[in-house]
Motif scaffolding. Sequence first.
Motif, PDB file in Angstrom:
ATOM      1  N   GLY A 146       0.809  -1.206   0.000  1.00 21.35           N
ATOM      2  CA  GLY A 146       0.000   0.000   0.000  1.00 21.35           C
ATOM      3  C   GLY A 146       0.847   1.262   0.000  1.00 21.35           C
ATOM      4  N   LEU A 147       1.924   1.265   0.799  1.00 19.37           N
ATOM      5  CA  LEU A 147       2.804   2.434   0.840  1.00 19.37           C
ATOM      6  C   LEU A 147       3.503   2.638  -0.501  1.00 19.37           C
ATOM      7  CD1 LEU A 147       4.483   2.094   4.351  1.00 19.37           C
ATOM      8  CD2 LEU A 147       2.671   3.676   3.672  1.00 19.37           C
ATOM      9  N   ALA A 148       3.915   1.541  -1.145  1.00 20.86           N
ATOM     10  CA  ALA A 148       4.542   1.658  -2.462  1.00 20.86           C
ATOM     11  C   ALA A 148       3.557   2.240  -3.469  1.00 20.86           C
ATOM     12  CB  ALA A 148       5.048   0.290  -2.927  1.00 20.86           C
ATOM     13  N   ALA A 149       2.327   1.724  -3.466  1.00 21.70           N
ATOM     14  CA  ALA A 149       1.305   2.228  -4.396  1.00 21.70           C
ATOM     15  C   ALA A 149       1.034   3.707  -4.146  1.00 21.70           C
ATOM     16  CB  ALA A 149       0.029   1.416  -4.247  1.00 21.70           C
ATOM     17  N   ARG A 150       0.959   4.087  -2.890  1.00 22.02           N
ATOM     18  CA  ARG A 150       0.699   5.489  -2.537  1.00 22.02           C
ATOM     19  C   ARG A 150       1.788   6.400  -3.090  1.00 22.02           C
ATOM     20  NH1 ARG A 150       3.076   8.300   1.619  1.00 22.02           N
ATOM     21  NH2 ARG A 150       1.987  10.231   2.312  1.00 22.02           N
ATOM     22  N   ALA A 151       3.054   6.034  -2.865  1.00 22.58           N
ATOM     23  CA  ALA A 151       4.156   6.877  -3.309  1.00 22.58           C
ATOM     24  C   ALA A 151       4.259   6.918  -4.839  1.00 22.58           C
ATOM     25  CB  ALA A 151       5.465   6.363  -2.707  1.00 22.58           C
ATOM     26  N   LEU A 152       4.087   5.772  -5.479  1.00 24.84           N
ATOM     27  CA  LEU A 152       4.172   5.723  -6.934  1.00 24.84           C
ATOM     28  C   LEU A 152       3.059   6.540  -7.583  1.00 24.84           C
ATOM     29  CD1 LEU A 152       5.103   1.963  -7.208  1.00 24.84           C
ATOM     30  CD2 LEU A 152       6.529   3.860  -8.031  1.00 24.84           C
ATOM     31  N   GLU A 153       1.866   6.451  -7.020  1.00 28.62           N
ATOM     32  CA  GLU A 153       0.752   7.224  -7.571  1.00 28.62           C
ATOM     33  C   GLU A 153       0.952   8.711  -7.335  1.00 28.62           C
ATOM     34  OE1 GLU A 153      -4.046   6.680  -7.702  1.00 28.62           O
ATOM     35  OE2 GLU A 153      -3.087   6.473  -5.745  1.00 28.62           O
ATOM     36  N   GLU A 154       1.416   9.058  -6.156  1.00 28.63           N
ATOM     37  CA  GLU A 154       1.604  10.465  -5.807  1.00 28.63           C
ATOM     38  C   GLU A 154       2.648  11.138  -6.682  1.00 28.63           C
ATOM     39  OE1 GLU A 154       3.743  11.608  -2.018  1.00 28.63           O
ATOM     40  OE2 GLU A 154       1.707  12.211  -1.473  1.00 28.63           O
ATOM     41  N   VAL A 192      11.312   1.901  -3.467  1.00 32.68           N
ATOM     42  CA  VAL A 192      12.116   1.136  -2.517  1.00 32.68           C
ATOM     43  C   VAL A 192      11.695   1.546  -1.110  1.00 32.68           C
ATOM     44  CG1 VAL A 192      14.432   0.657  -1.648  1.00 32.68           C
ATOM     45  CG2 VAL A 192      14.056   0.936  -4.108  1.00 32.68           C
ATOM     46  N   ILE A 193      11.375   0.555  -0.282  1.00 33.92           N
ATOM     47  CA  ILE A 193      10.931   0.800   1.084  1.00 33.92           C
ATOM     48  C   ILE A 193      12.012   0.318   2.037  1.00 33.92           C
ATOM     49  CG2 ILE A 193       9.117   0.370   2.786  1.00 33.92           C
ATOM     50  CD1 ILE A 193       7.226  -0.215   0.497  1.00 33.92           C
ATOM     51  N   SER A 194      12.414   1.205   2.962  1.00 29.39           N
ATOM     52  CA  SER A 194      13.533   0.902   3.846  1.00 29.39           C
ATOM     53  C   SER A 194      13.213   1.283   5.279  1.00 29.39           C
ATOM     54  CB  SER A 194      14.796   1.661   3.402  1.00 29.39           C
ATOM     55  OG  SER A 194      15.097   1.430   2.046  1.00 29.39           O
ATOM     56  N   THR A 195      13.932   0.649   6.207  1.00 26.95           N
ATOM     57  CA  THR A 195      14.007   1.088   7.596  1.00 26.95           C
ATOM     58  C   THR A 195      15.478   1.370   7.888  1.00 26.95           C
ATOM     59  OG1 THR A 195      14.424  -1.074   8.610  1.00 26.95           O
ATOM     60  CG2 THR A 195      12.127  -0.503   8.136  1.00 26.95           C
ATOM     61  N   THR A 200      11.249   6.717  -4.655  1.00 28.82           N
ATOM     62  CA  THR A 200      10.817   6.268  -5.982  1.00 28.82           C
ATOM     63  C   THR A 200      11.730   6.828  -7.055  1.00 28.82           C
ATOM     64  OG1 THR A 200       9.324   8.120  -6.474  1.00 28.82           O
ATOM     65  CG2 THR A 200       8.414   6.287  -5.174  1.00 28.82           C
ATOM     66  N   VAL A 201      11.727   6.156  -8.208  1.00 29.38           N
ATOM     67  CA  VAL A 201      12.499   6.616  -9.348  1.00 29.38           C
ATOM     68  C   VAL A 201      11.731   6.280 -10.616  1.00 29.38           C
ATOM     69  CG1 VAL A 201      13.821   4.456  -9.468  1.00 29.38           C
ATOM     70  CG2 VAL A 201      14.751   6.534 -10.507  1.00 29.38           C
TER      71      VAL A 201
END
Length: 258
Positions: A36-44, A88-91, A73-74
Amino acid sequence: MPTSAFFTKKRDELVPAPHARGPWSPDMLHGRLLGGLAARALEERHAGPGLHFARLTVDLFRNSPMLPVTVETVLVRDGRRIRVADAVISTDQGVIAQARAVLLRRGEQPEGERSTVTPAWDEPPPSGPPPADGVGWKPPFDLWRVTEWGAPGPGRVWMRERFPLVDDEPLTPFVRAALAADFASPLSNVQAEGLRFINADYTMTLARLPEGELIGVESTGHVSAGGVAAGQVTMHDTTGPLGFCAVTAVANAVAMNG
């Protein structure tokens, strides 16, 4: 019952709330939220007029504790009819997930009959609240199990999100679909003894975005051998089918019971 979003934005980080944990461990982020976080960032950051998010592939590299995450994102490719972007999602412990979105330009629908058409399913939308959950992990979303959990044959559920993903932001249809798509793993891999596979990824393909808050998921395939599984589901809304999701999964020593 929690009332807050799954994540709170603080500077460049997204801090998880307690109900962001997954079913496998109380200190583990739920993989569905990473998609969900990936989709949010990519869409935004990479949506565009006339472009449709046709595919989202989410690779879940490692289990993550309940730590703040960042999403970068890139833009990979930007052509006349196709756009590709990665997230890319990181901690602070490193990369935990990666995603790729493929956006296709909408155009005129070809005329004529298709040789293979996925039919609309015959499950009416739920008319009341979901039944009370049993013991164990409680899903932080509404879940109606249309078929018995782990019974032979295709499994079916209706799903509806209850909480925002980040702060008080409304969920977009694309993010809502990305969250629901992760359920392809438990639905296609479950058996009478519980869920004995944990997914390593999922790939959602959408001909259109969902309408409304309800998303139906129907398992349509499972094969496994040597502790490796491949599963697939069809995704629906109340107007009909909208796409598919495929997962790969690996056997897990401890079964999760639903």
